[in-house]
Motif scaffolding. Structure first.
Motif, mmCIF file in Angstrom:
data_model
loop_
_atom_site.group_PDB
_atom_site.id
_atom_site.type_symbol
_atom_site.label_atom_id
_atom_site.label_comp_id
_atom_site.label_asym_id
_atom_site.label_seq_id
_atom_site.Cartn_x
_atom_site.Cartn_y
_atom_site.Cartn_z
ATOM 1 N N SER A 9 0.975 -1.561 -0.086
ATOM 2 C CA SER A 9 -0.126 0.103 -0.349
ATOM 3 C C SER A 9 1.003 1.089 -0.040
ATOM 4 O O SER A 9 1.605 1.170 0.575
ATOM 5 N N ASP A 10 0.301 2.040 -1.468
ATOM 6 C CA ASP A 10 1.838 3.476 -1.099
ATOM 7 C C ASP A 10 0.662 4.135 0.174
ATOM 8 O O ASP A 10 1.393 5.337 0.330
ATOM 9 N N ASN A 11 -0.214 4.389 0.612
ATOM 10 C CA ASN A 11 -0.732 4.702 1.453
ATOM 11 C C ASN A 11 -0.353 5.085 3.330
ATOM 12 O O ASN A 11 -1.477 4.559 4.085
ATOM 13 N N ARG A 14 5.786 6.654 6.638
ATOM 14 C CA ARG A 14 6.396 5.627 7.420
ATOM 15 C C ARG A 14 7.304 5.773 8.135
ATOM 16 O O ARG A 14 7.211 7.606 8.888
ATOM 17 N N ARG A 50 0.939 13.391 1.072
ATOM 18 C CA ARG A 50 1.372 12.212 0.937
ATOM 19 C C ARG A 50 0.397 12.221 -0.547
ATOM 20 O O ARG A 50 -1.012 11.592 -0.168
ATOM 21 N N ASN A 51 0.826 11.521 -1.078
ATOM 22 C CA ASN A 51 0.130 11.570 -2.522
ATOM 23 C C ASN A 51 -1.511 12.749 -2.615
ATOM 24 O O ASN A 51 -2.115 12.432 -2.631
#
Length: 178
Positions: A9-11, A14, A50-51
């Motif tokens: 997942s890019d959601n 980190r 983010r995004n």
């Protein structure tokens, strides 16, 4: 035997990602009121995106804790404040943060040496300065855990657009006579 991997997942923000913070209160050793373990109110200084999605908005409350306090003293000893960043509160969730910040007052050693050379008892009377961290001071915090977030899909609703009648069709339509 096949191993199933979870979809990536890019959601996710980190662990280790920098979170810019600012203090919301003044910290000083001047009045000797600061204590180890005391909580310090902070807030996120800028949106964390983010995004194209704001995951952690600016102004989100955060907390730090005083880890060391040394008041100024005789023989030019300066004050010192040490603290560590603990967490931020996003909606109903506490998110662990890490990071430290500190301040040390100016040592009065030069004055002590000069005073002791002239009058030996003067060293007892010469002190350093108090430590001071102003309200609004910038502090670097770091995520201490991964933070997953969901994005909301944008729904585009169809809109009825009236279509104008063509003039040629209006002229060709017969009109019933009475």
């Amino acid at each position: 035997m096949a191993i199933a991997l979870a979809p990536v997942s890019d959601n996710v923000l980190r662990a280790g990602m920098e979170v810019p913070l600012i203090t919301r209160e003044e910290l000083t050793t001047k009045k000797k009121a600061l204590r180890v373990g005391q909580r310090v109110q902070m807030e996120v200084a800028a949106n964390i995106e983010r995004n194209g999605v704001v995951v952690i908005p600016a102004g989100t409350p955060a907390v730090a804790e005083i880890t060391e306090v040394r008041n100024k003293g005789m023989w030019g000893k300066s004050g010192y404040i040490g603290a560590r960043v603990l967490s931020l509160r996003l909606n109903d969730r506490n998110i662990r943060l890490s990071g430290t910040f500190d301040d040390k007052g100016v040592t009065g050693t030069g004055g002590v040496v000069a005073a002791v050379a002239l009058v030996p008892i003067a060293g007892f009377l010469t002190t350093g300065t108090s430590a001071f961290i102003a309200s609004g001071s910038a502090v670097k915090g770091f995520l201490d855990e991964d933070v997953a977030y969901a994005t909301v899909a944008k729904v585009i609703e169809p809109v009825a657009v009236p279509v104008p009648a063509e003039p040629a069709l209006l002229a060709a339509t017969p009109v019933a006579a009475k």
